[in-house]
Motif scaffolding. Structure first.
Motif, PDB file in Angstrom:
ATOM      1  N   ILE A  35     -21.044  23.895  -2.841  1.00  0.00           N
ATOM      2  CA  ILE A  35     -20.850  23.574  -1.421  1.00  0.00           C
ATOM      3  C   ILE A  35     -19.575  22.763  -1.211  1.00  0.00           C
ATOM      4  N   GLU A  36     -19.338  21.845  -2.107  1.00  0.00           N
ATOM      5  CA  GLU A  36     -18.145  20.996  -1.983  1.00  0.00           C
ATOM      6  C   GLU A  36     -16.872  21.815  -2.087  1.00  0.00           C
ATOM      7  N   VAL A  37     -16.834  22.740  -3.069  1.00  0.00           N
ATOM      8  CA  VAL A  37     -15.639  23.574  -3.227  1.00  0.00           C
ATOM      9  C   VAL A  37     -15.444  24.460  -2.005  1.00  0.00           C
ATOM     10  N   ALA A  38     -16.539  25.015  -1.465  1.00  0.00           N
ATOM     11  CA  ALA A  38     -16.423  25.870  -0.276  1.00  0.00           C
ATOM     12  C   ALA A  38     -15.840  25.096   0.896  1.00  0.00           C
ATOM     13  N   SER A  56      -1.971  24.379   7.165  1.00  0.00           N
ATOM     14  CA  SER A  56      -1.146  25.357   7.888  1.00  0.00           C
ATOM     15  C   SER A  56      -0.996  26.657   7.129  1.00  0.00           C
ATOM     16  N   SER A  57      -1.501  26.677   5.889  1.00  0.00           N
ATOM     17  CA  SER A  57      -1.420  27.908   5.090  1.00  0.00           C
ATOM     18  C   SER A  57      -2.419  28.927   5.622  1.00  0.00           C
ATOM     19  N   PRO A  58      -2.215  30.206   5.267  1.00  0.00           N
ATOM     20  CA  PRO A  58      -3.139  31.240   5.766  1.00  0.00           C
ATOM     21  C   PRO A  58      -4.588  30.910   5.436  1.00  0.00           C
ATOM     22  N   LYS A  59      -5.466  31.287   6.370  1.00  0.00           N
ATOM     23  CA  LYS A  59      -6.884  31.054   6.154  1.00  0.00           C
ATOM     24  C   LYS A  59      -7.405  31.907   5.004  1.00  0.00           C
ATOM     25  N   VAL A  60      -8.497  31.434   4.431  1.00  0.00           N
ATOM     26  CA  VAL A  60      -9.154  32.203   3.368  1.00  0.00           C
ATOM     27  C   VAL A  60      -9.781  33.443   3.982  1.00  0.00           C
ATOM     28  N   ALA A  61      -9.432  34.632   3.443  1.00  0.00           N
ATOM     29  CA  ALA A  61      -9.969  35.873   3.999  1.00  0.00           C
ATOM     30  C   ALA A  61     -11.431  36.069   3.635  1.00  0.00           C
ATOM     31  N   ALA A  62     -11.810  35.678   2.426  1.00  0.00           N
ATOM     32  CA  ALA A  62     -13.195  35.858   1.982  1.00  0.00           C
ATOM     33  C   ALA A  62     -13.414  35.040   0.723  1.00  0.00           C
ATOM     34  N   PHE A  63     -14.662  34.833   0.401  1.00  0.00           N
ATOM     35  CA  PHE A  63     -15.057  34.129  -0.821  1.00  0.00           C
ATOM     36  C   PHE A  63     -15.703  35.124  -1.781  1.00  0.00           C
ATOM     37  N   ILE A  64     -15.406  34.962  -3.069  1.00  0.00           N
ATOM     38  CA  ILE A  64     -16.092  35.736  -4.112  1.00  0.00           C
ATOM     39  C   ILE A  64     -16.887  34.746  -4.956  1.00  0.00           C
ATOM     40  N   GLY A  65     -18.186  34.924  -4.980  1.00  0.00           N
ATOM     41  CA  GLY A  65     -19.049  34.026  -5.750  1.00  0.00           C
ATOM     42  C   GLY A  65     -20.181  33.523  -4.878  1.00  0.00           C
ATOM     43  N   ASP A  66     -20.954  32.605  -5.305  1.00  0.00           N
ATOM     44  CA  ASP A  66     -20.968  32.129  -6.677  1.00  0.00           C
ATOM     45  C   ASP A  66     -21.749  33.129  -7.547  1.00  0.00           C
ATOM     46  N   SER A  67     -21.590  33.013  -8.854  1.00  0.00           N
ATOM     47  CA  SER A  67     -22.305  33.930  -9.729  1.00  0.00           C
ATOM     48  C   SER A  67     -23.800  33.628  -9.803  1.00  0.00           C
ATOM     49  N   PRO A  68     -24.218  32.373 -10.050  1.00  0.00           N
ATOM     50  CA  PRO A  68     -25.663  32.084 -10.034  1.00  0.00           C
ATOM     51  C   PRO A  68     -26.228  32.199  -8.627  1.00  0.00           C
ATOM     52  N   SER A  69     -27.473  32.670  -8.520  1.00  0.00           N
ATOM     53  CA  SER A  69     -28.088  32.857  -7.199  1.00  0.00           C
ATOM     54  C   SER A  69     -28.272  31.548  -6.473  1.00  0.00           C
ATOM     55  N   SER A  70     -28.586  30.478  -7.211  1.00  0.00           N
ATOM     56  CA  SER A  70     -28.796  29.181  -6.552  1.00  0.00           C
ATOM     57  C   SER A  70     -27.524  28.721  -5.842  1.00  0.00           C
ATOM     58  N   GLY A  71     -26.368  28.846  -6.511  1.00  0.00           N
ATOM     59  CA  GLY A  71     -25.109  28.461  -5.886  1.00  0.00           C
ATOM     60  C   GLY A  71     -24.729  29.390  -4.760  1.00  0.00           C
ATOM     61  N   ALA A  72     -25.019  30.699  -4.943  1.00  0.00           N
ATOM     62  CA  ALA A  72     -24.673  31.665  -3.904  1.00  0.00           C
ATOM     63  C   ALA A  72     -25.467  31.420  -2.634  1.00  0.00           C
ATOM     64  N   VAL A  73     -26.727  31.031  -2.756  1.00  0.00           N
ATOM     65  CA  VAL A  73     -27.555  30.745  -1.580  1.00  0.00           C
ATOM     66  C   VAL A  73     -27.004  29.548  -0.820  1.00  0.00           C
ATOM     67  N   VAL A  78     -23.675  27.882   4.235  1.00  0.00           N
ATOM     68  CA  VAL A  78     -22.506  27.232   4.861  1.00  0.00           C
ATOM     69  C   VAL A  78     -21.598  28.271   5.502  1.00  0.00           C
ATOM     70  N   LEU A  79     -21.301  29.357   4.757  1.00  0.00           N
ATOM     71  CA  LEU A  79     -20.352  30.359   5.254  1.00  0.00           C
ATOM     72  C   LEU A  79     -20.949  31.223   6.351  1.00  0.00           C
ATOM     73  N   GLY A  80     -22.277  31.395   6.328  1.00  0.00           N
ATOM     74  CA  GLY A  80     -22.896  32.268   7.315  1.00  0.00           C
ATOM     75  C   GLY A  80     -22.838  31.738   8.727  1.00  0.00           C
ATOM     76  N   VAL A  81     -22.650  30.424   8.876  1.00  0.00           N
ATOM     77  CA  VAL A  81     -22.588  29.839  10.218  1.00  0.00           C
ATOM     78  C   VAL A  81     -21.430  30.431  10.998  1.00  0.00           C
TER      79      VAL A  81
END
Length: 786
Positions: A35-38, A56-73, A78-81
């Motif tokens: 969550i902190e890195v995101a 001011s740099s370009p926005k992040v287009a998308a995230f790849i990860g996390d690999s473990p399901s607990s981190g991905a959830v 956070v990102l789904g909002v």
């Protein structure tokens, strides 16, 4: 990810005027770290600022990860909002398919809810019905293992134990799990766990060296770098596992072998990897611990070590293809977004996305609808739930004789295929760890072969049962049948009770020994009676023949011959004509015989009683009385037979219940009442005859046969009284044999008791066959009587 990004940037057909960039972070399997890195990436600062972008740099287009399901959830919430796209290459938790909770989550890895189906198909294929399950205590493994247990029970696969692996690796916890495994009779153990939890147990088993199990692993274990030690490989040799589908990526192996810490200075992972696999330390990277290791004899890394010299299993990371596909999914989505033509876009008023002000939900729209292709995979896509097509590999863990290890792909599971065709496997490629040429067995009870049925073992799972043979007349032609099928009435079970065979038709045949003997006896007595008739005719003028009604003697002998011959009607396969006539002929013939004997007896009584003055019996002296008795008896018995044939005649039938395995061809008597009426009338005549003859036994024996008739009726009645219980207790052809024996023995008794004395006198004592002898003997008998 580095390789795929580099490949996309060098592809002139894909994003020709756009360069992809990336940042890689290690979440260290920490949900808080994820969550902190995101939030760092979203806010653009090392200190996260939720809901703000300070860069001011370009926005992040998308995230790849996390690999473990607990981190991905955690990351997806956070990102789904803000509907920021997230593609996971390793999170397989089924709950992530819920678009209400995780609207912007996508994944290139197959959800774990397909794994239980693949495992169950594998068990069905190899007929493993008795398994154990070891699980890690986390949401992913708990959900997947519960689904596996439910699917297994639906297919009659029983779970002997369902055990949670310890997280502390304490001695007590390890001993508990190892004790369960040691006592278990299940040969197949499914490891629904992560390597950090299962490895301590496997290492302890490897040290004990006595436990022989067939291990089945899921995608979280297949493969894992933690299994690269030779001791674990030797124990796990022959293990089967399902894994994320993988294919060789063209150029990737060369890219890996070309990596070197001196040429990739920004790579934070490669240096530590190099030190671990080559067991060395970089001189310029020494810390205190490394310095101590070097002083203790650990070598320094020279930089000339070759990655190609390492075991192939080191590079067999199963998530390479899913990460590769995630990069290409983003690349194709961006390409579609950039290629959008004005007034032909997918958004309001057919507009396109603004690259200078790209909104996350716009990128998400293109990701959901992209159909991507890469050099390593066929066309792939995301379904409505953001999942990739359900496709898994089946791997065999193999260690060669030279102690080199590898993962051999022996099959695939395609969840899109029709039912029954999802699992494809090359069984010949599996060597089962060198222990057996065939698949091992894992059953609680061996299969019940055809001819047996399953009987539940009280207090045990349904896979544990007893095999009981089917009862006579029932069969099973399949293994593990729950019930035996009853054969049709004209069929019987074979010796193994695995098929119904036509019942043997049984009847008293002329060809079999019993029938043959009875025929010979019947013919023999017929010839004896015929010979006696000839003798009586020849010596008809002698006193001993003339003394007791010569005409009745003729009739009696003729009827006795008919009685001997009627026995032949009972032999052979019953037919309609023989069934209708045999009992009637038998009843009339015997009634005539007994009536003749009764007439002879009454004639003797009348002859002596009529000598008294004024006797009313004088008018019956002669043949009138005797013929009347025979005629009346014949009419009564014939009437019974006629009524029997008219109302309920006998008919042939097959009795399928009297004898196991045979059909008895018999005559159904039609009316049992008429059958016993016939016997009753014949018995009545015999009893009257016996009583009259017994009362006349003291009359002068030169003029009567009363004593001989008494003996003949005694034999007759005795035979038929013993016939009834013997007939009722006999079955099949022996019922017929009992009746034939009664006919022959009773007829023979009458023949010998009445005519044997006459034959004796005629041939052996001819001096007694004179009128003078008979008269003198008669006079003496009369004086003695007075």
């Amino acid at each position: 990810m580095v390789f795929a990004t580099k490949e996309v940037n060098e592809n002139k057909q894909l994003l020709p005027k756009t360069t992809l960039g990336f940042q890689i972070f290690d979440s260290c399997h920490s949900e808080a770290g994820t969550i902190e890195v995101a939030q760092w990436l979203l806010s653009g600062r090392n200190k996260s600022t939720p809901n703000y972008s300070c860069s001011s740099s370009p926005k992040v287009a998308a995230f790849i990860g996390d690999s473990p399901s607990s981190g991905a959830v955690s990351m997806a919430r956070v990102l789904g909002v803000n509907r920021i796209p997230q593609i996971s290459h390793g999170a397989a938790l089924p709950a992530l398919s819920d678009k209400t909770q995780f609207p912007s989550f996508l994944r290139t890895v197959t959800s774990i809810d397909i794994q239980p189906l693949a495992l169950v198909q594998l068990m069905i294929l190899f007929r493993w019905t008795w398994i154990g399950i070891l699980i890690s205590n986390n949401e992913l493994c708990l959900q997947g293992s519960q689904m596996l247990k439910q699917e297994a029970e639906k297919r009659q696969i029983c779970v002997e134990f369902f055990e949670t692996l310890p997280t502390d690796s304490s001695r007590a916890s390890l001993d508990r799990v190892i004790g369960i495994l040691h006592r278990s009779t299940a040969f197949v153990v499914v490891c629904y766990a992560f390597e950090v939890h299962i490895v301590p147990v496997l290492k302890e088993i490897s040290l004990l060296g006595y436990m022989d199990k067939m291990w089945i692993s899921i995608t979280s274990l297949t493969p894992s770098s933690m299994f690269t030690t030779r001791e674990l490989w030797e124990m796990l040799n022959g293990t089967l596992g399902i894994a994320v589908s993988n294919k060789d990526i063209p150029g990737f192996k060369e890219f890996i072998y070309g990596l070197h810490p001196s040429r990739t200075s920004g790579d934070i992972f490669l240096t530590r990897f190099w030190e671990q696999v080559f067991n060395c330390s970089w001189a310029g990277e020494l810390n205190r611990t490394d310095a101590e290791n070097v002083s203790n004899g650990q070598k320094l890394c020279s930089g000339t070590e070759s990655l190609q010299s390492l075991d192939a299993s080191v590079y067999n990371a199963r998530f390479t293809l899913t990460a590769y596909n995630a990069i290409y999914a983003l690349a194709h989505a961006l390409d579609d977004l950039i290629s959008c033509k004005p007034l032909e876009g997918p958004f309001a008023n057919s507009s396109c996305a603004d690259l200078q002000n790209l909104q996350p939900w716009q990128m998400l729209h293109y990701l959901k609808n992209t159909r991507r292709k890469s050099s390593a995979a066929n066309e792939a896509f995301f379904d409505a739930n953001g999942d990739s097509p359900p496709f898994l590999d089946l791997l065999y863990w193999h260690m060669t004789s030279s102690k080199t290890s590898s993962f051999v792909r022996v099959g695939t599971y395609d969840g899109r295929a029709p039912a029954g065709n999802q699992l494809t496997i090359n069984i010949s490629a599996i060597h089962w760890g060198g222990k057996s040429a065939e698949a091992p067995r894992s059953v609680c009870s061996e299969s019940c072969p055809p001819g047996h049925r399953i009987s539940a073992a009280p207090g045990r799972p349904s896979c544990c049962f007893h095999c009981l043979p089917c009862a006579d007349g029932s069969i099973t032609n399949q293994t593990n049948s729950v019930e035996c099928m009853k054969c049709p009435e004209d069929y019987w079970s074979s010796g193994n009770r695995d098929r119904c065979i036509p019942k043997e038709i049984e009847f008293l045949s002329f060809e079999e020994p019993l029938g043959y003997i009875l025929v010979l006896i019947s013919v023999f007595f017929f010839l004896i009676a015929l010979w006696v008739l000839c003798v009586v005719i020849k010596y008809r003028n002698t006193p001993v023949v003339k003394a007791n009604n010569l005409q009745l003697s003729y009739l009696l002998l003729v009827f006795l011959m008919l009685c001997f011959l009627c026995a032949l009607v009972f032999i052979g396969q019953p037919m309609r004509v023989t069934c209708m006539l045999r009992q009637v002929i038998f009843g009339i013939s015997f009634s005539l015989c007994v009536s003749c004997v009764l007439a002879k007896t009454i004639t003797v009584v009348i002859a002596f009683k009529a000598t008294k003055p004024n006797s009313t019996l004088r008018k019956w002296v002669g043949s009138k009385a005797s013929y009347s008795i025979v005629l009346v008896s014949c009419l009564v018995q014939s009437s019974i037979g006629a009524i029997w044939l008219w109302t309920s005649p006998s008919f042939p039938q097959f009795n399928t219940k009297a004898t196991n395995g045979k059909m008895i061809a018999e005559c159904n008597e039609g009316s049992i009442l008429m059958f016993y009426c016939m016997l009753a009338f014949m018995g009545l005549l015999a009893c009257i005859c016996f009583v009259v003859a017994f009362l006349a036994r003291n009359l002068p024996d030169s003029f009567n046969e009363a004593k001989f008739i008494t003996f003949s009726m005694l034999v007759f009645v005795s035979v038929w009284l013993s016939f009834i219980p013997a007939y009722l207790s006999a079955k099949g052809k022996f019922m017929v044999a009992v009746e034939i024996f009664a006919i022959l023995s009773s007829s023979a008794g009458v023949l010998f008791c009445i005519f044997a004395p006459k034959i004796y006198i005629i041939y052996l004592r001819p001096e007694m066959n004179t009128r003078r002898y008979l008269v003198s003997k008669s006079t003496l008998s009369i004086k003695n009587t007075c």
